[in-house]
Scaffold this motif. Structure first.
Motif, short mmCIF file in Angstrom:
data_model
loop_
_atom_site.label_atom_id
_atom_site.label_comp_id
_atom_site.label_asym_id
_atom_site.label_seq_id
_atom_site.Cartn_x
_atom_site.Cartn_y
_atom_site.Cartn_z
N ILE A 185 -70.28 74.99 -39.00
CA ILE A 185 -69.26 73.96 -38.50
C ILE A 185 -69.70 73.53 -36.92
O ILE A 185 -69.91 74.30 -36.01
N ALA A 186 -69.68 72.34 -36.76
CA ALA A 186 -69.81 71.77 -35.57
C ALA A 186 -68.70 71.66 -34.56
O ALA A 186 -67.63 71.28 -35.07
N SER A 187 -68.75 71.55 -33.54
CA SER A 187 -67.46 71.43 -32.76
C SER A 187 -67.67 70.20 -31.62
O SER A 187 -66.65 69.83 -31.14
N ASP A 188 -68.92 69.65 -31.53
CA ASP A 188 -68.88 68.65 -30.79
C ASP A 188 -68.62 67.20 -31.23
O ASP A 188 -69.47 65.98 -31.18
N VAL A 189 -67.59 67.18 -31.96
CA VAL A 189 -67.15 65.92 -32.82
C VAL A 189 -65.64 65.52 -32.29
O VAL A 189 -65.08 66.41 -32.14
N PRO A 190 -65.45 64.22 -32.23
CA PRO A 190 -64.12 63.76 -31.76
C PRO A 190 -63.12 64.67 -32.66
O PRO A 190 -63.08 64.59 -33.86
N GLY A 191 -62.07 64.99 -32.06
CA GLY A 191 -60.93 65.61 -32.66
C GLY A 191 -59.59 65.38 -32.45
O GLY A 191 -59.38 64.57 -31.26
N GLN A 192 -58.72 66.42 -32.28
CA GLN A 192 -57.33 66.30 -31.64
C GLN A 192 -56.87 67.13 -30.63
O GLN A 192 -56.02 67.31 -30.08
N THR A 193 -57.82 68.05 -30.59
CA THR A 193 -57.77 69.37 -29.70
C THR A 193 -58.40 69.01 -28.19
O THR A 193 -59.62 68.63 -27.97
N GLU A 194 -57.57 69.15 -27.38
CA GLU A 194 -58.13 68.89 -25.63
C GLU A 194 -58.76 70.01 -25.29
O GLU A 194 -58.27 71.14 -25.35
N VAL A 195 -60.03 69.89 -24.74
CA VAL A 195 -60.98 71.09 -24.56
C VAL A 195 -61.73 70.62 -23.41
O VAL A 195 -61.57 69.32 -22.68
N GLU A 196 -62.18 71.47 -22.59
CA GLU A 196 -63.21 71.34 -21.40
C GLU A 196 -64.52 71.58 -22.00
O GLU A 196 -65.06 72.52 -22.50
N PHE A 197 -65.33 70.53 -21.76
CA PHE A 197 -66.92 70.72 -21.78
C PHE A 197 -67.56 70.09 -20.85
O PHE A 197 -67.29 68.89 -20.40
N LEU A 198 -68.65 70.74 -20.01
CA LEU A 198 -69.22 70.35 -18.90
C LEU A 198 -68.48 69.78 -17.96
O LEU A 198 -68.78 68.48 -17.24
N GLY A 199 -67.12 70.44 -17.35
CA GLY A 199 -66.58 69.71 -16.41
C GLY A 199 -65.59 68.73 -16.73
O GLY A 199 -64.73 68.22 -15.68
N GLN A 200 -65.42 68.35 -17.90
CA GLN A 200 -64.33 67.32 -18.01
C GLN A 200 -63.64 67.56 -19.23
O GLN A 200 -64.14 68.25 -20.30
N ARG A 201 -62.39 67.00 -19.20
CA ARG A 201 -61.58 67.05 -20.51
C ARG A 201 -61.66 66.26 -21.37
O ARG A 201 -61.76 65.02 -21.27
N VAL A 202 -61.93 66.56 -22.81
CA VAL A 202 -62.29 65.81 -23.78
C VAL A 202 -61.35 66.04 -24.92
O VAL A 202 -60.73 67.32 -25.08
N THR A 203 -61.40 65.44 -26.01
CA THR A 203 -61.01 66.01 -27.46
C THR A 203 -62.02 66.31 -28.38
O THR A 203 -63.06 65.82 -28.41
N GLY A 204 -61.81 67.45 -28.88
CA GLY A 204 -62.79 68.21 -29.93
C GLY A 204 -62.45 68.58 -31.17
O GLY A 204 -61.17 68.68 -31.40
N SER A 205 -63.00 69.22 -31.89
CA SER A 205 -62.74 69.50 -33.15
C SER A 205 -62.37 71.15 -32.92
O SER A 205 -62.83 71.97 -32.36
N PHE A 206 -61.03 71.23 -33.77
CA PHE A 206 -60.42 72.58 -33.73
C PHE A 206 -60.79 73.61 -34.89
O PHE A 206 -60.52 74.70 -35.09
N GLY A 207 -61.75 72.72 -35.71
CA GLY A 207 -61.97 73.48 -37.06
C GLY A 207 -62.61 74.85 -37.10
O GLY A 207 -62.38 75.67 -37.82
N ALA A 208 -63.85 74.89 -36.30
CA ALA A 208 -64.39 76.16 -36.42
C ALA A 208 -63.65 77.35 -35.83
O ALA A 208 -63.78 78.31 -36.57
N ALA A 209 -63.34 77.16 -34.89
CA ALA A 209 -62.26 78.27 -34.46
C ALA A 209 -60.86 78.63 -35.16
O ALA A 209 -60.66 79.72 -35.63
N ARG A 210 -60.35 77.57 -35.92
CA ARG A 210 -59.45 77.74 -36.82
C ARG A 210 -59.79 78.41 -38.02
O ARG A 210 -59.14 79.38 -38.53
N ILE A 211 -60.88 77.96 -38.54
CA ILE A 211 -61.32 78.49 -39.97
C ILE A 211 -61.64 80.05 -39.60
O ILE A 211 -61.42 81.04 -40.39
N ALA A 212 -62.26 80.48 -38.39
CA ALA A 212 -62.61 81.77 -38.22
C ALA A 212 -61.52 82.65 -38.08
O ALA A 212 -61.36 83.71 -38.51
#
Length: 268
Positions: free
Chosen positions: A172-199
């Motif tokens: 499962i990839a995590s670098d796709v647009p989603g509904q979860t606010e995350v931080e990646f390389l110093g900026q706040r963006v929205t990412g996919s929660f799928g991998a962490a949720r399924i795990a």
């Protein structure tokens, strides 16, 4: 016309690819709009990191990497036999979430893993599998799925969870647009929660797969497993997954595919 171009790419010896790509980018680099577009991609990825000053130089390398990726998908044997390190980090007695990003020659990731005994179930966007996709995308998906079991995203999380039985590796990839606010390389963006949720729901360790360059060589690195129970909640697990990915992408940013399409922008 595009079909003819792909046929040409099949016939050209791979040894000529670097020179041809460099020559083409040399020509395109004189176009201010093209140059600005490449810099925009690298700025989108790196402007909040310590490598921001390198954006103009990395933009040129990014253009070459993007073009080389399109050529190499017509020589699939060159990207489906990548060296894999850390195979021992995948527990064959449990279900495992393999977390990846669209970094370097990721299309050959699953074939490369299958060759070392790690067969992946892949959660893939249904639209990428449609016959209406471009010739280039169809070839890309042929490589991605040639040695993986595909689960379309349209089947939903219930289907994914049902597949999480001992021995299954779910990619499962995590670098796709989603509904979860995350931080990646110093900026706040929205990412996919799928991998962490399924795990978390399936009590499956997460093995992060990254692309690593060492001098003139490169390999796929499978990192030590992350146990969901070691984290306060799935969001903390996701943050650690993205931290690991962030280090790999920052070390080799020019081979991150289409940064402006990865993750999503926060409103406002």
């Amino acid at each position: 016309m595009k079909d003819q171009l792909q046929q040409v790419r099949r016939l050209v010896p791979a040894s000529r690819f670097p020179a041809m790509v460099a020559a083409k980018v040399d020509t395109l680099w004189a176009d201010e709009a093209f140059r600005a577009a490449q810099e925009h991609q690298m700025r989108h990825l790196l402007e909040h990191t310590e490598r921001a000053d390198e954006i103009p130089e990395l933009a040129r390398k990014y253009a070459e990497a993007q073009m080389m990726r399109r050529w190499l998908r017509w020589k699939p044997h060159l990207i489906t036999h990548q060296e894999v390190r850390g195979v021992e980090n995948v527990d064959r007695t449990r279900s495992v979430v393999l977390n990846f990003m669209h970094h370097n020659q990721y299309s050959g990731l699953f074939s490369s893993l299958d060759r070392v005994g790690i067969h992946c179930h892949l959660l893939a966007l249904a639209e990428a599998m449609e016959r209406t996709a471009t010739v280039d995308i169809r070839q890309h998906m042929r490589i991605v799925t040639s040695r993986a079991t595909v689960i379309p995203t349209t089947q939903g999380s219930k289907a994914v969870l049902a597949a999480m039985t001992p021995g299954v590796v779910m990619a499962i990839a995590s670098d796709v647009p989603g509904q979860t606010e995350v931080e990646f390389l110093g900026q706040r963006v929205t990412g996919s929660f799928g991998a962490a949720r399924i795990a978390t729901l399936s009590d499956s360790p997460v093995v992060v797969a990254t692309a690593v360059r060492e001098g003139d060589s490169q390999h796929i690195q499978l990192h030590p497993p992350l146990e969901p129970s070691d984290f306060a909640d799935p969001k903390d697990l996701l943050a650690e997954m993205l931290r690991i990915h962030g280090e790999a992408v920052l070390a080799w940013p020019e081979v991150f595919e289409n940064p402006t399409t990865r993750f999503g922008a926060l409103d406002g």
